[in-house]
Design a protein around this motif. Sequence first.
Motif, PDB file in Angstrom:
ATOM      1  N   ILE A  74      -0.330 -28.702  -1.969  1.00  0.00           N
ATOM      2  CA  ILE A  74      -0.866 -27.983  -3.131  1.00  0.00           C
ATOM      3  C   ILE A  74      -0.658 -28.805  -4.403  1.00  0.00           C
ATOM      4  N   ALA A  75       0.526 -29.396  -4.537  1.00  0.00           N
ATOM      5  CA  ALA A  75       0.794 -30.225  -5.718  1.00  0.00           C
ATOM      6  C   ALA A  75      -0.125 -31.450  -5.728  1.00  0.00           C
ATOM      7  N   HIS A  76      -0.387 -31.989  -4.559  1.00  0.00           N
ATOM      8  CA  HIS A  76      -1.264 -33.160  -4.428  1.00  0.00           C
ATOM      9  C   HIS A  76      -2.679 -32.818  -4.906  1.00  0.00           C
ATOM     10  N   GLU A  77      -3.243 -31.752  -4.376  1.00  0.00           N
ATOM     11  CA  GLU A  77      -4.626 -31.404  -4.739  1.00  0.00           C
ATOM     12  C   GLU A  77      -4.707 -30.999  -6.216  1.00  0.00           C
ATOM     13  N   THR A  78      -3.689 -30.305  -6.700  1.00  0.00           N
ATOM     14  CA  THR A  78      -3.701 -29.909  -8.109  1.00  0.00           C
ATOM     15  C   THR A  78      -3.593 -31.142  -9.018  1.00  0.00           C
ATOM     16  N   SER A  79      -2.795 -32.116  -8.595  1.00  0.00           N
ATOM     17  CA  SER A  79      -2.678 -33.358  -9.383  1.00  0.00           C
ATOM     18  C   SER A  79      -4.015 -34.066  -9.495  1.00  0.00           C
ATOM     19  N   HIS A  80      -4.815 -33.961  -8.448  1.00  0.00           N
ATOM     20  CA  HIS A  80      -6.137 -34.606  -8.481  1.00  0.00           C
ATOM     21  C   HIS A  80      -7.014 -34.088  -9.619  1.00  0.00           C
ATOM     22  N   MET A  81      -6.756 -32.877 -10.115  1.00  0.00           N
ATOM     23  CA  MET A  81      -7.588 -32.360 -11.206  1.00  0.00           C
ATOM     24  C   MET A  81      -7.540 -33.324 -12.397  1.00  0.00           C
ATOM     25  N   TRP A  82      -6.390 -33.950 -12.607  1.00  0.00           N
ATOM     26  CA  TRP A  82      -6.270 -34.974 -13.660  1.00  0.00           C
ATOM     27  C   TRP A  82      -6.565 -36.370 -13.075  1.00  0.00           C
ATOM     28  N   PHE A  83      -5.931 -36.639 -11.941  1.00  0.00           N
ATOM     29  CA  PHE A  83      -6.000 -37.978 -11.348  1.00  0.00           C
ATOM     30  C   PHE A  83      -7.078 -38.015 -10.264  1.00  0.00           C
ATOM     31  N   GLY A  84      -8.272 -38.321 -10.654  1.00  0.00           N
ATOM     32  CA  GLY A  84      -9.381 -38.350  -9.709  1.00  0.00           C
ATOM     33  C   GLY A  84     -10.567 -37.558 -10.251  1.00  0.00           C
ATOM     34  N   ASP A  85     -10.290 -36.301 -10.686  1.00  0.00           N
ATOM     35  CA  ASP A  85     -11.395 -35.453 -11.134  1.00  0.00           C
ATOM     36  C   ASP A  85     -11.701 -35.647 -12.617  1.00  0.00           C
ATOM     37  N   LEU A  86     -10.659 -35.623 -13.450  1.00  0.00           N
ATOM     38  CA  LEU A  86     -10.858 -35.833 -14.893  1.00  0.00           C
ATOM     39  C   LEU A  86     -11.064 -37.325 -15.173  1.00  0.00           C
ATOM     40  N   VAL A  87     -10.162 -38.133 -14.683  1.00  0.00           N
ATOM     41  CA  VAL A  87     -10.326 -39.590 -14.749  1.00  0.00           C
ATOM     42  C   VAL A  87     -10.624 -40.062 -13.322  1.00  0.00           C
ATOM     43  N   THR A  88     -11.772 -40.662 -13.153  1.00  0.00           N
ATOM     44  CA  THR A  88     -12.246 -40.997 -11.807  1.00  0.00           C
ATOM     45  C   THR A  88     -12.375 -42.506 -11.676  1.00  0.00           C
TER      46      THR A  88
ATOM     47  N   LYS B 182      -1.589 -42.010 -22.203  1.00  0.00           N
ATOM     48  CA  LYS B 182      -2.652 -42.724 -22.933  1.00  0.00           C
ATOM     49  C   LYS B 182      -3.868 -42.967 -22.041  1.00  0.00           C
ATOM     50  N   TYR B 183      -3.586 -43.256 -20.803  1.00  0.00           N
ATOM     51  CA  TYR B 183      -4.653 -43.527 -19.827  1.00  0.00           C
ATOM     52  C   TYR B 183      -5.530 -42.279 -19.635  1.00  0.00           C
ATOM     53  N   ILE B 184      -4.880 -41.119 -19.460  1.00  0.00           N
ATOM     54  CA  ILE B 184      -5.625 -39.863 -19.280  1.00  0.00           C
ATOM     55  C   ILE B 184      -6.436 -39.553 -20.541  1.00  0.00           C
ATOM     56  N   GLN B 185      -5.797 -39.714 -21.677  1.00  0.00           N
ATOM     57  CA  GLN B 185      -6.466 -39.444 -22.954  1.00  0.00           C
ATOM     58  C   GLN B 185      -7.705 -40.319 -23.129  1.00  0.00           C
ATOM     59  N   LYS B 186      -7.545 -41.589 -22.843  1.00  0.00           N
ATOM     60  CA  LYS B 186      -8.623 -42.546 -23.104  1.00  0.00           C
ATOM     61  C   LYS B 186      -9.797 -42.384 -22.137  1.00  0.00           C
ATOM     62  N   TYR B 187      -9.517 -42.100 -20.886  1.00  0.00           N
ATOM     63  CA  TYR B 187     -10.598 -42.102 -19.891  1.00  0.00           C
ATOM     64  C   TYR B 187     -10.998 -40.705 -19.416  1.00  0.00           C
ATOM     65  N   ALA B 188     -10.519 -39.657 -20.111  1.00  0.00           N
ATOM     66  CA  ALA B 188     -10.869 -38.282 -19.720  1.00  0.00           C
ATOM     67  C   ALA B 188     -12.377 -38.112 -19.651  1.00  0.00           C
ATOM     68  N   ASP B 189     -12.845 -37.425 -18.621  1.00  0.00           N
ATOM     69  CA  ASP B 189     -14.274 -37.178 -18.408  1.00  0.00           C
ATOM     70  C   ASP B 189     -15.066 -38.431 -18.068  1.00  0.00           C
ATOM     71  N   GLY B 190     -14.359 -39.524 -17.874  1.00  0.00           N
ATOM     72  CA  GLY B 190     -15.042 -40.774 -17.569  1.00  0.00           C
ATOM     73  C   GLY B 190     -14.445 -41.443 -16.346  1.00  0.00           C
ATOM     74  N   ASN B 191     -14.558 -42.765 -16.329  1.00  0.00           N
ATOM     75  CA  ASN B 191     -14.104 -43.532 -15.168  1.00  0.00           C
ATOM     76  C   ASN B 191     -13.235 -44.690 -15.618  1.00  0.00           C
ATOM     77  N   ALA B 192     -12.297 -45.061 -14.760  1.00  0.00           N
ATOM     78  CA  ALA B 192     -11.442 -46.210 -15.066  1.00  0.00           C
ATOM     79  C   ALA B 192     -11.088 -46.911 -13.778  1.00  0.00           C
ATOM     80  N   ASP B 193     -10.895 -48.214 -13.859  1.00  0.00           N
ATOM     81  CA  ASP B 193     -10.441 -48.930 -12.671  1.00  0.00           C
ATOM     82  C   ASP B 193      -8.975 -49.333 -12.845  1.00  0.00           C
TER      83      ASP B 193
END
Length: 507
Positions: A317-331, A430-441
């Motif tokens: 559950i923690a894994h899938e919920t974390s994806h909301m930020w890591f993967g879904d918000l920043v992809t 900073k990474y989440i802030q900068k790439y929210a709703d977008g993509n990053a490598d």
Amino acid sequence: MKIFYSFLCLFTIVTIGFSQSKQKQGIVLENGVSEQLAIFRKQQITNVSYELLFEIPETKEEEINSNLMVDLTLSDVSQPLYLDFKEKTQNIKSIEVNGKNIAIVHKKGHIIIAVENLILGKNKVSISFIAGNLSLNRNDDYLYTLLVPDRASTLFPCFDQPDIKATYKLSLTVAKGWSVLAGADVKNKSDKGDFIKYAFKESDKMSTYLFSFVAGKFKSVTQTSSNREMTMLYRENNPEKLQTSTDTIFKLHQQSLEFLEKYTHYPFPFQKLDFASIPEFQYGGMEHVGAIQYKESALFLDNTATDEQKLSRAKLIAHETSHMWFGDLVTMKWFDDVWMKEVFANFMADKIMNPIFPKINHNLQFFTTHYSGAFAEDRSLGTHPIRQHLANLKDAGSLYGSIIYNKAPIMMRQLEATMGKEAFQKGIEKYIQKYADGNADWNNLVEILDEETPLDLKKWSEVWVNKSGRAIFSNKIEYDAKNRIKSFEINQQAEDKSKNVWPQVFQ
Ligand SMILES: [Zn+2]
């Protein structure tokens, strides 16, 4: 004659070379989404919104009549527009572009819309089609989509690459008595005889692999905590499991959300967080935006469940919920970095869950879970770096393996230990802030983390992430006359005889 001919050939080649470098190179169409097609479309297409209708019939054998309307902005009409649709050509019923019916051209899994039908700026494409069944998981009284990594295009025509994010307005027609779940709430429902048509609100922006819906005979439960309402669809009917597990499932989501909001300093990024518990699900879970899917047996435990089972449910559950930020918000930009979202989700899940299960030795568990698997592969000649090149999205499945699941988590732990917890967290924020709703490598992340530490992180990452292999350690201990340690030296050497050095911190 011969001499002249060669001269002519040379001249022709030079001319073509010149004109190609001046204009853009044509897309060489292949099955699947090639890197070339993905890069071209990323600069060609923006502002994508899909409007989708699926009419789900009573029985799973019947075809699903479907309709797509996609709005998009084109900034390049030198090439055709390619929509991915990996289905039979006869499943495409009609195509309308900017109000005009056009001929159906479908090659190698792509619908091709010729340049003369396109305009610079806003375009509208409408396609009437039969939905592909491959990723619909149709059962007698329920179905669910599972579109990762490149299967959205088996269901409906789309731009099936993670860096063309879009919003979705979904409508589903389903039999009366069926429930539905998707990335946004239901806006309205209308009666259609034996069926009900559900129209959902416009979704948040997401990559195609994160789009989903579930429909069928499910029971549903809603709980509210800290002003957040969450709904779960389920089919489990064992009263003991329902009694023991339901509250815990909601509580674990809530705990995970609270931790993640605090750690990332970024509020939960989507309209809602609901979930569906699915019997015989292919994985433990899948992080669809606003509508996570779980394997029923992983969620619902009875009174005989061991600590180990409870811990692995909590981590899931923690894994899938974390994806909301890591993967879904920043992809990730491209699936060569799919490992990033997986490692982040596990890394955050550990942080969230460790204090909740104080009796378990988490460090020892990490060690036994990951080290032997990572070493077993990394010592072999066939090993590969964590980050691998991916030429076509259709081969994304080949990236998953021991290196991604075992070496990458070790690398991430080393990275945090090397930088220090606070500096690492600040970088992530900073990474989440900068790439929210977008993509990053990966390189985008390294650049940000590099600013938070005096270390040369680019060099660090070059060995850990872009190179394969492992270090072999040796030590030298000297004792004094009283048999106390006088000096202690630990050395590493690359097993593959290269000059690589893996900087690492030990306790
Ligand atoms: Zn995951």
